[in-house]
Design a protein around this motif. Structure first.
Motif, short mmCIF file in Angstrom:
data_model
loop_
_atom_site.label_atom_id
_atom_site.label_comp_id
_atom_site.label_asym_id
_atom_site.label_seq_id
_atom_site.Cartn_x
_atom_site.Cartn_y
_atom_site.Cartn_z
N GLN A 294 13.18 11.92 39.10
CA GLN A 294 14.16 11.91 38.00
C GLN A 294 15.51 11.32 38.40
O GLN A 294 16.37 11.10 37.54
CB GLN A 294 14.37 13.33 37.45
CG GLN A 294 13.26 13.81 36.54
CD GLN A 294 11.98 14.12 37.31
OE1 GLN A 294 12.03 14.60 38.44
NE2 GLN A 294 10.84 13.82 36.71
N GLY A 295 15.71 11.10 39.67
CA GLY A 295 16.99 10.54 40.10
C GLY A 295 16.87 10.02 41.52
O GLY A 295 15.91 10.32 42.23
N ILE A 296 17.85 9.20 41.90
CA ILE A 296 17.88 8.62 43.25
C ILE A 296 19.16 9.07 43.95
O ILE A 296 20.25 8.97 43.39
CB ILE A 296 17.87 7.07 43.17
CG1 ILE A 296 16.58 6.55 42.54
CG2 ILE A 296 18.11 6.45 44.55
CD1 ILE A 296 15.33 6.78 43.35
N LEU A 297 18.99 9.59 45.16
CA LEU A 297 20.14 9.85 46.04
C LEU A 297 20.26 8.61 46.93
O LEU A 297 19.37 8.34 47.74
CB LEU A 297 19.87 11.10 46.88
CG LEU A 297 20.95 11.45 47.92
CD1 LEU A 297 22.20 11.99 47.24
CD2 LEU A 297 20.41 12.47 48.92
N ALA A 298 21.36 7.88 46.79
CA ALA A 298 21.48 6.58 47.47
C ALA A 298 22.31 6.71 48.75
O ALA A 298 23.48 7.07 48.70
CB ALA A 298 22.13 5.56 46.53
N VAL B 169 13.64 16.01 40.33
CA VAL B 169 13.51 15.65 41.75
C VAL B 169 14.38 14.40 41.98
O VAL B 169 14.20 13.37 41.33
CB VAL B 169 12.05 15.34 42.12
CG1 VAL B 169 11.96 14.81 43.55
CG2 VAL B 169 11.19 16.59 41.94
N VAL B 170 15.34 14.53 42.88
CA VAL B 170 16.25 13.42 43.21
C VAL B 170 15.94 12.98 44.63
O VAL B 170 16.27 13.67 45.59
CB VAL B 170 17.72 13.87 43.07
CG1 VAL B 170 18.66 12.74 43.46
CG2 VAL B 170 18.01 14.32 41.64
N ALA B 171 15.28 11.85 44.76
CA ALA B 171 14.74 11.43 46.06
C ALA B 171 15.71 10.54 46.82
O ALA B 171 16.35 9.66 46.24
CB ALA B 171 13.42 10.69 45.85
N GLY B 172 15.77 10.73 48.13
CA GLY B 172 16.70 9.98 48.97
C GLY B 172 16.19 8.60 49.34
O GLY B 172 15.14 8.46 49.95
N VAL B 173 16.98 7.60 49.00
CA VAL B 173 16.73 6.22 49.42
C VAL B 173 17.74 5.91 50.53
O VAL B 173 18.94 6.12 50.34
CB VAL B 173 16.94 5.25 48.24
CG1 VAL B 173 17.23 3.84 48.72
CG2 VAL B 173 15.73 5.29 47.31
N VAL C 118 21.73 7.69 39.37
CA VAL C 118 21.91 7.55 40.81
C VAL C 118 23.04 8.46 41.29
O VAL C 118 24.09 8.54 40.66
CB VAL C 118 22.22 6.08 41.18
CG1 VAL C 118 22.65 5.94 42.65
CG2 VAL C 118 21.00 5.21 40.90
N VAL C 119 22.78 9.14 42.42
CA VAL C 119 23.78 9.97 43.07
C VAL C 119 24.23 9.24 44.34
O VAL C 119 23.41 8.98 45.23
CB VAL C 119 23.19 11.35 43.47
CG1 VAL C 119 24.27 12.24 44.10
CG2 VAL C 119 22.53 12.03 42.29
N LEU C 120 25.50 8.90 44.45
CA LEU C 120 26.01 8.31 45.68
C LEU C 120 26.11 9.38 46.75
O LEU C 120 26.52 10.50 46.47
CB LEU C 120 27.41 7.71 45.47
CG LEU C 120 27.56 6.65 44.40
CD1 LEU C 120 29.03 6.22 44.31
CD2 LEU C 120 26.68 5.45 44.70
N TYR C 121 25.78 9.01 47.96
CA TYR C 121 25.87 9.95 49.07
C TYR C 121 26.84 9.36 50.08
O TYR C 121 26.70 8.22 50.49
CB TYR C 121 24.49 10.11 49.69
CG TYR C 121 24.42 11.02 50.89
CD1 TYR C 121 23.93 12.31 50.77
CD2 TYR C 121 24.80 10.59 52.15
CE1 TYR C 121 23.82 13.15 51.88
CE2 TYR C 121 24.73 11.42 53.25
CZ TYR C 121 24.24 12.70 53.11
OH TYR C 121 24.14 13.53 54.21
N THR C 122 27.81 10.13 50.46
CA THR C 122 28.74 9.63 51.47
C THR C 122 28.90 10.66 52.57
O THR C 122 29.10 11.84 52.32
CB THR C 122 30.12 9.25 50.87
OG1 THR C 122 31.02 8.95 51.93
CG2 THR C 122 30.69 10.37 50.03
#
Lengths: 295, 295, 295, 295
Positions: free
Chosen positions: C102-106, C77-81, C134-138
């Protein structure tokens, strides 16, 4: 013609072209004559409203000739030069000077972005090519380059660049220009600004399409502003603004050509694939012209 | 020349002009000859890279003549027609057809916004004016109008409009076009798309400036895509992409003219006030060309 | 749960909220369970489709709890911050880590423009605050700041920033990123890219709303891409693209919520003043779902 | 407090926050007191300059409490409500009304585009939720939705929506609004308009950050405008405009916080990742403040 500096109301003339591509000289001449009789302070062929971007060079050249002839020296003619290359702009400016116009409105067209220095070189080259006063034209809405404040500052030191006409809708930007270069460069408003507010902050007039169809009303407004009678100026300005709203809502050339047709000038429609003023637009413009006593 | 449909690599040719404004015919002819010998499938004078927006009509006309003569029928020449009015576009297209080109790349320039119907009428008129196949060109970055999907759908039913070249960077849009009109209209990529991905989704080739300076590499990539050897295609694509990145980073014409100068073609700089490729740009381009074996 | 790196299909989950503002836990849990059973490789609550910008912190927190519970460790589960300040972002990330994701969507929200250094500091602070990948979101469409290539390069050297999810529609930009930082940072596509093309150029999967309503079809497409069976992948991709077109045409959350309602999930409408999917939109989506066998 | 309608100079207050996230109450209170003593006509916490987009709800609530307490009923406090959902906006407005403010500045934040009806519903719901007068806030620069003229017309018929504050730089748009709904809705300028010109066309004052650091000068300008002494007003306006130029050049909150620090208010820097005012910005602002006698 007065030798004094450019000021006041300069209508942006439309370019009446017939189906075969020829300039409708009679219509254009009569329009110029009527505008001068209504008191306008100058004439500007080949601005945006004049569809410069849609005309061939022979068409542009003929329009300037016709306008100069119609003006008969009564008011200055400031002709629009518009090009993507320096070479083309310089050639146009020289030819217009040779035809006998009193000033050049310098317009930069661009396909690719330019550096500030490229923008400076373009306008500098036009000014150097002629002995006439030059009016810078800046229009962030329809053009791909804009004149930044630092470029305007540099250009204000070129001797015969004495004016700027700003066609953004950002009136604050005009005050920034006046504060920075007002001693060297005078400011004309365009149709997206409220003329009375630009006069209040130190402008010297306006160059705009709507003045083609409301010349008398525009000149009265100008005179009130010049006298500092701001409250009465705003009384006149308020209803006149509706014309600028119509102008912004519809294609500029279509709007003014449609309005002139209503007033009895057979100027025709803008060049295809531009559409003529829509039925709804004609109703809007008719209502506005009636309200301001221009029909 | 093959009678088959347009496909493959069509370099967007630069327009070499000397200081007096004359087309440098020898340089342009040699470039065309070298590109054909390197295997390109067609030539496209007067695209964006060809600075159509900066050239006079006599310059444009001469460039097309020179390219047709240099091609000697070995590959199709698809010449760029660009105008703001229908009348001008039709005249250009007819004249190019008379000169003997094999196709028309139809470009719409606009100063004022147009309705979808105005856009349709413009392209339809060009197609009706000639017997040649027409390639629609759409470029939302540098032009003021874009071809909407409904307009593309309407135009796809015009018999001799058989291709579209999309210069957005939105590859998904190409798949939308292919899904909707792919049976009637074939898709070429432009430089902002990754050629291999456009081939994967059903494109038939690319028309782009970078192919001018990497023709052999482009043709190899195209052949791998045509064979469906996608993994090997991506191996080739990956380093080639740097060229498109340079192309997007700098002025298109400056970039390709600068790269060709490095390769020994005296094509000169883009027309002023456009700036030549900067020293930094020359370094970037040199590095890229060396990396892909094009210098 | 596999210890391997994130890859494959991560549906962007919708956020079902009832009229009183409470999370509809049963609906959300069932959706998660069904998606996992359909083979998706991970779950992403609080992306754009998840209406993060419309939810209070307690709502966001509860959604992540429910998704983690529903996943039962079967998939990451990669949750959005998402925040405007570093302090808020760090607090959110720590709390989500504590909940067991399990991960962060930033995601960076901004009101005023930021310098590149401000952008870097924001993402760096999130990465430093947690031990998770961490997954960068652009997303240049809906956000006021974008991640430039130099900032992405800098961020790629932060140890636990291992992924980037790009929501532009510029597929070429993804290849530029892969060429520059591909050894340190893996790329996920968003809904505006064609998944098959992103896989071809080196992507590792996609995080997108449409996978919520076509999970099985998405996983099949992913598997074909992974096997390098590109022609068959494109056969699947072609009809699936219609879903992304609907998604782009309508409000993202409205579209996916509307589609899930058609599939029997009572997820409701997006939060007011957002409008529910229009009648026309429902017809479009229904047609698409039927065509791809998802209804 | 005067029972009359809102008018005059309403400084947009900054939000001083310490490193631990607490409101610096003493600094804020002193600033409010000084502004009132300088003659301002109202106070506006939580506008753009107040960094509403960067503050938590408890921080926002505390700021409004502190400002109301500091005002001691001497001038009206118009507090900024900003949300993406109707539910959140309504809750904020009710709570601020309960705290005792005299008006609501209604700000719409959006992530996805909204229909005109969604925009209407949002503002209508805020007005319905409170008995206070509501000021609409529209800012096309930093927000993703704008208030169209038809929506403004609809909203002008809601009884307690009596004002609009427009933060575009398009002064002509203000005259269009005044012409259309001026009998029901009064217009405040924002910092991108020239206050004197907005007063000339019928505005009733301005709500803007720069008034925080030049309250006395702003009130003098306002009084001259009210007396219709337009020439003298412009004399004052001209040098004051430099402050608005600085404000536009730098981050709004950074600029005003930096200026207040120069004046001895320990308001600190904007919240990270926003950058503090740069050294160059401090020099610019210092020069401006000295020139207008505000330092």
């Amino acid at each position: 013609m007065a030798q004094s500096a450019f000021h006041g109301v300069f209508p942006y003339l439309v370019s009446p072209i017939d189906a075969a591509g020829a300039v409708k000289e009679d219509v254009l001449s009569r329009l110029c004559d009527d505008l001068i009789n209504a008191g306008v302070h100058g004439l500007t062929p080949l601005g945006s409203t004049g569809e410069f971007a849609y005309l061939s060079w022979p068409q542009r050249r003929r329009i300037v000739e016709v306008v100069i002839a119609a003006a008969r020296g009564r008011v200055p003619v400031v002709a629009g030069v518009a090009a993507t290359t320096i070479a083309d702009a310089v050639a146009q400016a020289r030819e217009f000077e040779g035809l006998g116009c009193q000033g050049i409105l310098a317009i930069l067209e661009a396909y690719f972005p330019l550096t500030d220095d490229g923008v400076f070189q373009y306008f500098k080259a036009i000014a150097d090519a002629v002995a006439l006063p030059v009016v810078l034209y800046t229009n962030p809405n329809f053009q791909r380059v804009d004149l930044s404040l630092p470029v305007i500052e540099r250009l204000s030191h070129v001797a015969n660049i004495g004016y700027i006409k700003d066609a953004s809708n950002n009136t604050g930007r005009l005050l920034s220009i006046i504060n920075q270069v007002g001693v060297r460069m005078k400011v004309f408003a365009a149709s997206a600004h409220i003329p009375a507010t630009v006069m209040l902050i130190g402008g010297v007039g306006w160059m705009a399409g709507p003045a083609c169809v409301a010349p008398r009303q525009s000149v009265e407004l100008y005179d009130l502003c010049r006298r500092g009678d701001w409250n009465k100026a705003m009384e006149r300005q308020r209803p006149l603004w509706a014309l600028n709203q119509d102008f912004a809502k519809y294609n500029l050339a279509a709007c003014i050509k449609g309005a002139l047709e209503l007033q009895g000038y057979a100027v025709g429609a803008p060049l295809p694939p531009q559409a003529p003023l829509s039925a709804e637009g004609i109703e809007d413009v008719k209502r506005t012209l009636l309200a301001i006593g221009a029909l």
